[in-house]
Design a protein around this motif. Sequence first.
Motif, PDB file in Angstrom:
ATOM      1  N   VAL A  59     -73.356 -33.096  86.853  1.00  0.00           N
ATOM      2  CA  VAL A  59     -73.897 -31.870  86.271  1.00  0.00           C
ATOM      3  C   VAL A  59     -73.333 -31.702  84.870  1.00  0.00           C
ATOM      4  CG1 VAL A  59     -74.068 -29.353  86.490  1.00  0.00           C
ATOM      5  CG2 VAL A  59     -74.093 -30.797  88.554  1.00  0.00           C
ATOM      6  N   LEU A  60     -74.208 -31.329  83.930  1.00  0.00           N
ATOM      7  CA  LEU A  60     -73.757 -31.080  82.558  1.00  0.00           C
ATOM      8  C   LEU A  60     -74.122 -29.657  82.159  1.00  0.00           C
ATOM      9  CD1 LEU A  60     -72.507 -32.198  79.922  1.00  0.00           C
ATOM     10  CD2 LEU A  60     -74.845 -32.687  79.171  1.00  0.00           C
ATOM     11  N   LEU A  61     -73.153 -28.925  81.636  1.00  0.00           N
ATOM     12  CA  LEU A  61     -73.356 -27.562  81.150  1.00  0.00           C
ATOM     13  C   LEU A  61     -73.438 -27.567  79.633  1.00  0.00           C
ATOM     14  CD1 LEU A  61     -70.518 -25.823  83.243  1.00  0.00           C
ATOM     15  CD2 LEU A  61     -72.824 -26.448  84.010  1.00  0.00           C
ATOM     16  N   LEU A  62     -74.459 -26.923  79.067  1.00  0.00           N
ATOM     17  CA  LEU A  62     -74.549 -26.692  77.624  1.00  0.00           C
ATOM     18  C   LEU A  62     -74.104 -25.262  77.373  1.00  0.00           C
ATOM     19  CD1 LEU A  62     -78.016 -28.387  76.902  1.00  0.00           C
ATOM     20  CD2 LEU A  62     -75.717 -29.406  76.808  1.00  0.00           C
ATOM     21  N   ILE A  63     -72.958 -25.107  76.710  1.00  0.00           N
ATOM     22  CA  ILE A  63     -72.295 -23.812  76.655  1.00  0.00           C
ATOM     23  C   ILE A  63     -72.279 -23.261  75.235  1.00  0.00           C
ATOM     24  CG2 ILE A  63     -70.158 -22.549  77.126  1.00  0.00           C
ATOM     25  CD1 ILE A  63     -71.565 -23.669  79.601  1.00  0.00           C
ATOM     26  N   GLY A  64     -72.842 -22.054  75.082  1.00  0.00           N
ATOM     27  CA  GLY A  64     -72.773 -21.337  73.826  1.00  0.00           C
ATOM     28  C   GLY A  64     -71.687 -20.295  73.847  1.00  0.00           C
ATOM     29  N   SER A  65     -71.753 -19.363  72.886  1.00  0.00           N
ATOM     30  CA  SER A  65     -70.675 -18.388  72.719  1.00  0.00           C
ATOM     31  C   SER A  65     -70.834 -17.147  73.591  1.00  0.00           C
ATOM     32  CB  SER A  65     -70.615 -17.949  71.253  1.00  0.00           C
ATOM     33  OG  SER A  65     -70.365 -19.047  70.408  1.00  0.00           O
ATOM     34  N   GLY A  66     -72.004 -16.934  74.177  1.00  0.00           N
ATOM     35  CA  GLY A  66     -72.272 -15.673  74.848  1.00  0.00           C
ATOM     36  C   GLY A  66     -71.894 -15.654  76.316  1.00  0.00           C
ATOM     37  N   ASP A  67     -72.253 -14.531  76.955  1.00  0.00           N
ATOM     38  CA  ASP A  67     -71.915 -14.341  78.363  1.00  0.00           C
ATOM     39  C   ASP A  67     -72.685 -15.284  79.277  1.00  0.00           C
ATOM     40  OD1 ASP A  67     -70.042 -12.409  77.854  1.00  0.00           O
ATOM     41  OD2 ASP A  67     -71.351 -10.710  78.317  1.00  0.00           O
ATOM     42  N   ASN A  68     -73.884 -15.718  78.851  1.00  0.00           N
ATOM     43  CA  ASN A  68     -74.577 -16.641  79.753  1.00  0.00           C
ATOM     44  C   ASN A  68     -73.873 -18.000  79.763  1.00  0.00           C
ATOM     45  OD1 ASN A  68     -75.533 -17.408  77.200  1.00  0.00           O
ATOM     46  ND2 ASN A  68     -77.449 -18.183  78.072  1.00  0.00           N
ATOM     47  N   GLY A  69     -73.140 -18.315  78.696  1.00  0.00           N
ATOM     48  CA  GLY A  69     -72.258 -19.480  78.742  1.00  0.00           C
ATOM     49  C   GLY A  69     -71.155 -19.277  79.764  1.00  0.00           C
ATOM     50  N   GLY A  70     -70.641 -18.047  79.848  1.00  0.00           N
ATOM     51  CA  GLY A  70     -69.652 -17.730  80.877  1.00  0.00           C
ATOM     52  C   GLY A  70     -70.225 -17.870  82.276  1.00  0.00           C
ATOM     53  N   ASP A  71     -71.452 -17.373  82.468  1.00  0.00           N
ATOM     54  CA  ASP A  71     -72.117 -17.542  83.765  1.00  0.00           C
ATOM     55  C   ASP A  71     -72.190 -19.017  84.143  1.00  0.00           C
ATOM     56  OD1 ASP A  71     -72.592 -14.797  83.832  1.00  0.00           O
ATOM     57  OD2 ASP A  71     -74.669 -14.982  83.115  1.00  0.00           O
ATOM     58  N   ALA A  72     -72.587 -19.841  83.180  1.00  0.00           N
ATOM     59  CA  ALA A  72     -72.738 -21.274  83.445  1.00  0.00           C
ATOM     60  C   ALA A  72     -71.392 -21.915  83.777  1.00  0.00           C
ATOM     61  CB  ALA A  72     -73.378 -21.954  82.240  1.00  0.00           C
ATOM     62  N   LEU A  73     -70.327 -21.530  83.081  1.00  0.00           N
ATOM     63  CA  LEU A  73     -69.010 -22.110  83.345  1.00  0.00           C
ATOM     64  C   LEU A  73     -68.494 -21.726  84.728  1.00  0.00           C
ATOM     65  CD1 LEU A  73     -67.423 -21.583  79.829  1.00  0.00           C
ATOM     66  CD2 LEU A  73     -67.767 -23.805  80.954  1.00  0.00           C
ATOM     67  N   TYR A  74     -68.649 -20.476  85.097  1.00  0.00           N
ATOM     68  CA  TYR A  74     -68.212 -20.055  86.435  1.00  0.00           C
ATOM     69  C   TYR A  74     -69.042 -20.748  87.513  1.00  0.00           C
ATOM     70  CZ  TYR A  74     -65.023 -16.345  84.894  1.00  0.00           C
ATOM     71  OH  TYR A  74     -63.958 -15.654  84.363  1.00  0.00           O
ATOM     72  N   ALA A  75     -70.346 -20.880  87.273  1.00  0.00           N
ATOM     73  CA  ALA A  75     -71.189 -21.588  88.237  1.00  0.00           C
ATOM     74  C   ALA A  75     -70.786 -23.056  88.314  1.00  0.00           C
ATOM     75  CB  ALA A  75     -72.655 -21.471  87.838  1.00  0.00           C
ATOM     76  N   GLY A  76     -70.476 -23.660  87.150  1.00  0.00           N
ATOM     77  CA  GLY A  76     -70.017 -25.040  87.138  1.00  0.00           C
ATOM     78  C   GLY A  76     -68.734 -25.223  87.920  1.00  0.00           C
ATOM     79  N   ALA A  77     -67.837 -24.247  87.828  1.00  0.00           N
ATOM     80  CA  ALA A  77     -66.583 -24.312  88.593  1.00  0.00           C
ATOM     81  C   ALA A  77     -66.869 -24.317  90.092  1.00  0.00           C
ATOM     82  CB  ALA A  77     -65.698 -23.125  88.227  1.00  0.00           C
ATOM     83  N   ARG A  78     -67.830 -23.541  90.517  1.00  0.00           N
ATOM     84  CA  ARG A  78     -68.190 -23.518  91.942  1.00  0.00           C
ATOM     85  C   ARG A  78     -68.764 -24.857  92.393  1.00  0.00           C
ATOM     86  NH1 ARG A  78     -68.027 -18.459  90.227  1.00  0.00           N
ATOM     87  NH2 ARG A  78     -67.810 -16.708  91.703  1.00  0.00           N
ATOM     88  N   LEU A  79     -69.600 -25.458  91.556  1.00  0.00           N
ATOM     89  CA  LEU A  79     -70.169 -26.756  91.903  1.00  0.00           C
ATOM     90  C   LEU A  79     -69.089 -27.841  91.911  1.00  0.00           C
ATOM     91  CD1 LEU A  79     -73.452 -26.602  89.790  1.00  0.00           C
ATOM     92  CD2 LEU A  79     -73.244 -26.320  92.269  1.00  0.00           C
ATOM     93  N   ALA A  80     -68.161 -27.758  90.957  1.00  0.00           N
ATOM     94  CA  ALA A  80     -67.058 -28.724  90.933  1.00  0.00           C
ATOM     95  C   ALA A  80     -66.203 -28.608  92.186  1.00  0.00           C
ATOM     96  CB  ALA A  80     -66.215 -28.528  89.679  1.00  0.00           C
ATOM     97  N   ALA A  81     -65.992 -27.388  92.652  1.00  0.00           N
ATOM     98  CA  ALA A  81     -65.202 -27.178  93.865  1.00  0.00           C
ATOM     99  C   ALA A  81     -65.873 -27.783  95.091  1.00  0.00           C
ATOM    100  CB  ALA A  81     -64.982 -25.681  94.075  1.00  0.00           C
ATOM    101  N   ARG A  82     -67.196 -28.008  95.005  1.00  0.00           N
ATOM    102  CA  ARG A  82     -67.922 -28.627  96.114  1.00  0.00           C
ATOM    103  C   ARG A  82     -68.084 -30.133  95.929  1.00  0.00           C
ATOM    104  NH1 ARG A  82     -73.189 -25.103  97.473  1.00  0.00           N
ATOM    105  NH2 ARG A  82     -73.378 -26.853  98.944  1.00  0.00           N
ATOM    106  N   GLY A  83     -67.404 -30.672  94.942  1.00  0.00           N
ATOM    107  CA  GLY A  83     -67.377 -32.121  94.787  1.00  0.00           C
ATOM    108  C   GLY A  83     -68.282 -32.693  93.724  1.00  0.00           C
ATOM    109  N   ALA A  84     -68.994 -31.849  92.970  1.00  0.00           N
ATOM    110  CA  ALA A  84     -69.816 -32.368  91.878  1.00  0.00           C
ATOM    111  C   ALA A  84     -68.923 -32.751  90.703  1.00  0.00           C
ATOM    112  CB  ALA A  84     -70.827 -31.321  91.447  1.00  0.00           C
ATOM    113  N   ARG A  85     -69.370 -33.742  89.949  1.00  0.00           N
ATOM    114  CA  ARG A  85     -68.681 -34.082  88.709  1.00  0.00           C
ATOM    115  C   ARG A  85     -69.344 -33.280  87.599  1.00  0.00           C
ATOM    116  NH1 ARG A  85     -67.556 -40.078  86.047  1.00  0.00           N
ATOM    117  NH2 ARG A  85     -66.531 -39.306  84.157  1.00  0.00           N
TER     118      ARG A  85
END
Length: 487
Positions: A50-76
Amino acid sequence: MRTAYTADQIRTAERALMARLPDGTLMDRAATGLAAVCAGLLGKVYGTRVLLLIGSGDNGGDALYAGARLAARGARVEAVLAGAKTHEGGLEAFRRAGGTIAGADALDRAELIVDGLVGIGATGALREPYARLAEAANAAPGLVVAVDVPSGVDASTGQVDGAAVAAQVTVTMGARKTGLLVDPGASYVGELELIDIGLDPYLPDPDVVALSHRDVDGLLKHPMGESDKYRRGVLGVAAGSNRYTGAAVLAVGGALRAGAGMVRYVGPQEPVAQVRARWPEAVITELSEPSIDEVGRVQAWVLGPGLGTGDWAHELAARVLASDVPVLIDADALTLVAGDRALLRRTAPVLITPHAGELSRLLGADRAAIEAGRLEHVRRAAAELGVTVLLKGSTTVVAARDMPVRVNGTGTAWLATGGTGDVLSGVAGALLAQGLDCYDAGSCGAYLHGLAGRIAADDAPLTAADVAEAVPAAIRMLRGSPRWAGG
């Protein structure tokens, strides 16, 4: 009914909700919903890239937190940090879960790409490096999921200025955004997933709405035991000319198939012969002079398809518009009105059904500007002309004063063929004659027309006559399967 809101409406509601919640609760809800959708798309999460494209706003924060959840389930999970700053809490959680920072070359190896570049507050063209990343994401092999709104799409209007992310899925938080339902922005959305974050009690009246099967079925006038042809609505159709005979046939056909109790057709010799041969149900008055004195009582008129724009047509249009019943103005009659605005000086209701070119003549606006900003121009037309406006196109929208714009959710690109607009005029005209006001007749007419188009096409070419024939099936479908409902 689907409702949608502008960015300002959403932000105001979010502030009201956040004032009642602990810090971070709203972002946690958004990230949880986003991660769940991404996991569902991946199927097996463990081992996926999974690749996250992250900007400066809150939706970048949403994506990072969601990415953390996916990483915790074993995704790279990797992230491209494109903004001048990054959401600190989201980035910390992402790294703690095992997420890593990558360059744009990671796009080529990602199975899922999450677009968290810009959010609902962004307007205008994407700046660099966002524009370059948007184009690279579109070219990459992975599935693209947009957070809240595809980057490059104006959340409030649907306008797109330059590069934009073309998502396969858009996960929007709390409420639909207006720009997700209106082209050109709607064409970048893909499947739309709505995540409930508790915003509903704080939302104002919607900016735009989209009707459903149930809504349209509830607005239509279904016949009762005591119904007769006069109670079912008598529609007058002033259309066609010796040069354009088919427009009359199609408009009358649309009206009959949409349930008009009687259609009174008026026109010159050649279209009269064609209508008489195709629709013996129609009551026909052949005109040698542009007069409607001998037509009989009608409850609404359709005026304009194939009528011509000469003096004869102008006089007939003036006679129809001098009547005291609702009039739907289409095609050549719109050209006549554009050249003689005095024709619109009437007290009875008017529904106009232009495409962008016809509206450009009525407003003196650029056609391309209308197509790029459909909401702005349909609202302007309703206000300036004092009529209800059904603006046809890739997204058909209906505007009336002091009402939310209705966005039509049915239709198919196969409807882009000659004569289908004439059928739409007949369908909406029949609904006017049955007693619906212009706002409802235009909205329901567009919905049925789009639904009939999908049924008739079945993903293959169609003719306008096919659409008219499919209108009864569209009406039956309103109470059946939601297959063609448009989401």
